[in-house]
Design a protein around this motif. Structure first.
Motif, PDB file in Angstrom:
ATOM      1  N   GLN A  95       0.821  -1.213   0.000  1.00  0.00           N
ATOM      2  CA  GLN A  95       0.000   0.000   0.000  1.00  0.00           C
ATOM      3  C   GLN A  95       0.857   1.266   0.000  1.00  0.00           C
ATOM      4  OE1 GLN A  95      -2.575  -0.509   3.386  1.00  0.00           O
ATOM      5  NE2 GLN A  95      -3.569  -2.329   2.509  1.00  0.00           N
ATOM      6  N   LEU A  96       2.009   1.211   0.669  1.00  0.00           N
ATOM      7  CA  LEU A  96       2.928   2.350   0.676  1.00  0.00           C
ATOM      8  C   LEU A  96       3.398   2.664  -0.746  1.00  0.00           C
ATOM      9  CD1 LEU A  96       4.870   4.372   2.111  1.00  0.00           C
ATOM     10  CD2 LEU A  96       6.517   2.470   2.268  1.00  0.00           C
ATOM     11  N   TYR A  97       3.828   1.644  -1.456  1.00  0.00           N
ATOM     12  CA  TYR A  97       4.296   1.852  -2.832  1.00  0.00           C
ATOM     13  C   TYR A  97       3.142   2.263  -3.740  1.00  0.00           C
ATOM     14  CZ  TYR A  97       9.118   0.329  -2.152  1.00  0.00           C
ATOM     15  OH  TYR A  97      10.442   0.260  -1.772  1.00  0.00           O
ATOM     16  N   ASP A  98       1.994   1.641  -3.560  1.00  0.00           N
ATOM     17  CA  ASP A  98       0.835   2.011  -4.374  1.00  0.00           C
ATOM     18  C   ASP A  98       0.475   3.483  -4.179  1.00  0.00           C
ATOM     19  OD1 ASP A  98       0.323  -0.317  -5.759  1.00  0.00           O
ATOM     20  OD2 ASP A  98      -1.089  -1.107  -4.282  1.00  0.00           O
ATOM     21  N   ARG A  99       0.484   3.910  -2.926  1.00  0.00           N
ATOM     22  CA  ARG A  99       0.093   5.294  -2.644  1.00  0.00           C
ATOM     23  C   ARG A  99       1.102   6.299  -3.218  1.00  0.00           C
ATOM     24  NH1 ARG A  99       0.308   4.957   2.281  1.00  0.00           N
ATOM     25  NH2 ARG A  99       2.171   6.159   2.809  1.00  0.00           N
ATOM     26  N   ARG A 100       2.373   6.098  -2.912  1.00  0.00           N
ATOM     27  CA  ARG A 100       3.361   7.096  -3.309  1.00  0.00           C
ATOM     28  C   ARG A 100       3.631   7.068  -4.815  1.00  0.00           C
ATOM     29  NH1 ARG A 100       8.423   8.176   0.371  1.00  0.00           N
ATOM     30  NH2 ARG A 100       8.406   9.909  -1.121  1.00  0.00           N
ATOM     31  N   LEU A 101       3.711   5.903  -5.402  1.00  0.00           N
ATOM     32  CA  LEU A 101       3.888   5.830  -6.855  1.00  0.00           C
ATOM     33  C   LEU A 101       2.631   6.281  -7.580  1.00  0.00           C
ATOM     34  CD1 LEU A 101       5.847   2.446  -7.223  1.00  0.00           C
ATOM     35  CD2 LEU A 101       6.760   4.757  -7.526  1.00  0.00           C
ATOM     36  N   GLY A 102       1.468   5.926  -7.039  1.00  0.00           N
ATOM     37  CA  GLY A 102       0.213   6.354  -7.643  1.00  0.00           C
ATOM     38  C   GLY A 102       0.067   7.860  -7.627  1.00  0.00           C
ATOM     39  N   ASP A 103       0.420   8.480  -6.495  1.00  0.00           N
ATOM     40  CA  ASP A 103       0.347   9.939  -6.396  1.00  0.00           C
ATOM     41  C   ASP A 103       1.298  10.624  -7.367  1.00  0.00           C
ATOM     42  OD1 ASP A 103      -1.544   9.670  -4.420  1.00  0.00           O
ATOM     43  OD2 ASP A 103      -0.168  10.074  -2.751  1.00  0.00           O
ATOM     44  N   ALA A 104       2.387   9.939  -7.706  1.00  0.00           N
ATOM     45  CA  ALA A 104       3.368  10.504  -8.639  1.00  0.00           C
ATOM     46  C   ALA A 104       3.010  10.219 -10.095  1.00  0.00           C
ATOM     47  CB  ALA A 104       4.759   9.962  -8.326  1.00  0.00           C
ATOM     48  N   GLY A 105       1.875   9.548 -10.331  1.00  0.00           N
ATOM     49  CA  GLY A 105       1.422   9.330 -11.704  1.00  0.00           C
ATOM     50  C   GLY A 105       1.859   8.026 -12.342  1.00  0.00           C
ATOM     51  N   TYR A 106       2.223   7.048 -11.508  1.00  0.00           N
ATOM     52  CA  TYR A 106       2.652   5.748 -12.030  1.00  0.00           C
ATOM     53  C   TYR A 106       1.506   4.731 -11.968  1.00  0.00           C
ATOM     54  CZ  TYR A 106       7.623   7.047 -11.963  1.00  0.00           C
ATOM     55  OH  TYR A 106       8.831   7.637 -12.197  1.00  0.00           O
ATOM     56  N   LYS A 107       1.402   3.943 -13.030  1.00  0.00           N
ATOM     57  CA  LYS A 107       0.514   2.784 -13.024  1.00  0.00           C
ATOM     58  C   LYS A 107       1.350   1.574 -12.638  1.00  0.00           C
ATOM     59  CE  LYS A 107      -3.200   0.653 -15.716  1.00  0.00           C
ATOM     60  NZ  LYS A 107      -3.964   0.705 -16.991  1.00  0.00           N
TER      61      LYS A 107
END
Length: 398
Positions: free
Chosen positions: A64-76
């Motif tokens: 969830q940490l990676y999903d949140r931070r990468l998601g917020d940065a525009g990564y799928k």
């Protein structure tokens, strides 16, 4: 187009001190703080694609940490767990404003290492110069660690499966014009057979290209990317590039057989000295099928623990009998091993130079670097604590 590959050392494998039983996974504060710093670095690099290995998929909080931070940065994000509940796996993150993911496939090796690979078809959102949107086939993988002497054969088989899968993937999607990027932890150095196998198929190491490291012997230890649990440092992390105009006329299976003969040669030399053919002969004039089978078994390359199957050994015997007289004589043996050595060395020097000037649908290596910078000089800094691997970032242009 830029890409970062990084084995982030799963907390379930990261040892604490000299205690063989103690792992970082038992200390939430430690693994959480370290992975926050890893994410800080990745987001600072802002690569178009991020390929992570040893991603701790079994821990929901870390995922969830990676999903949140990468998601917020525009990564799928695309995740793939290793088979048999190993706990870790792969994460590939693609910057949505730079690239579209047209397809994502999963490759399971189904071997004792429970390793996997991801294969993605990517297309740039914008035109690159005068050409249409750039299309790329990208692979993220992590090959098996050499726990045993014959695991070099297992790594070679894993690399073969990847290239075979990519070959079908490109044919299926009519992508003969698309460059291929192979990213990950290959757990083998520039002197290994996987390196030679990939070179024989036209792949080049993006970092070596950027630094113009042409000499495999002189440049073999110029850089390192991993300090293993034995304390040894080596270069095992690569971003390989295959351009469409560098496709090799040598069939994939032929390259695989030549690489296997290289492993056989090294195994015999390590066990029985330089005269590998003398070991085969055992006082006879020729090597028969039975002799070949017995010799392969003696160096632990036959059947047991992911060794060569009986069918593969028969295939090698046919390939070794160059004059098709039903036996392998000294001339066959010498021609085979000398041809194996010459073929990949020739491609190494010719391929690296030729790829520098390619145009058309090809990609050029614009820049490549490791972090921390000391590893580029062949040393491992004691102060570096993000992982037991160094991240590699490469950028490409038409």
């Amino acid at each position: 187009l830029s890409c970062t590959t990084f084995n982030i050392h799963a907390p379930i494998y990261r040892r604490l001190g000299h205690d063989e039983e103690s792992r970082e996974s038992g200390s939430r504060d430690l693994w959480l703080s370290r992975n926050q710093k890893i994410l800080d670095l990745l987001l600072q690099k802002n690569s178009s694609v991020v390929c992570l290995q040893e991603f701790w998929l079994a821990n929901d909080e870390l995922v969830q940490l990676y999903d949140r931070r990468l998601g917020d940065a525009g990564y799928k994000r695309y995740k793939l767990a290793r088979t048999n509940d190993r706990g870790d796996g792969l994460l590939t993150a693609v910057k949505k404003d730079a690239l579209r993911v047209l397809d994502c496939r999963e490759l399971h090796f189904h071997d004792c290492g429970d390793r996997v690979a991801q294969v993605l078809h990517l297309k740039s959102n914008d035109k690159i110069g005068p050409r249409e949107q750039q299309q790329v086939v990208l692979v993220n993988t992590h090959l098996i660690f050499p726990h045993a002497s014959n695991y070099s054969l297992l790594r070679l088989r894993q690399a073969y499966k990847i290239l075979k899968f990519v070959e079908h993937f490109k044919d299926e999607r009519s992508l003969s014009h698309a460059p291929v990027l192979l990213c990950g932890d290959w757990n083998g150095s520039k002197r290994g057979q996987v390196y030679r196998f990939l070179r024989s198929q036209g792949f080049v190491s993006s970092y070596d290209m950027a630094r113009e490291y042409w000499d495999i012997d002189a440049d073999a230890h110029r850089w390192v990317s991993h300090r293993n649990h034995h304390g040894n440092v080596c270069g095992v992390d690569f971003i390989w590039l295959l351009n469409p105009t560098r496709q090799q006329p040598i069939p994939l299976r032929e390259s695989w057989k030549r690489a296997v003969f290289g492993i056989i040669k090294l195994s015999f030399s390590a066990s029985f000295g330089r005269d590998a053919f003398g070991f085969f002969l055992q006082g006879k004039e020729h090597v028969t099928d039975q002799d070949f089978h017995a010799a392969i078994k003696r160096v632990s390359l036959f059947e047991d623990l992911e060794g060569l199957s009986r069918e593969e050994v028969e295939e090698l015997i046919v390939a070794a009998d160059l004059d098709a007289n039903g036996v392998i004589d000294y001339k066959d043996f010498q021609r085979l091993l000398n041809h194996e050595k010459k073929s990949w060395l020739t491609r190494l020097f010719q391929g690296l130079h030729e790829t520098k000037s390619l145009a058309g649908a090809d990609l050029q290596v614009q820049h490549a670097s490791f972090y921390p910078p000391q590893v580029e000089e062949g040393t491992w800094p004691e102060s570096y604590s993000l992982s037991d691997h160094a991240p590699l970032t490469a950028s490409f242009c038409p």
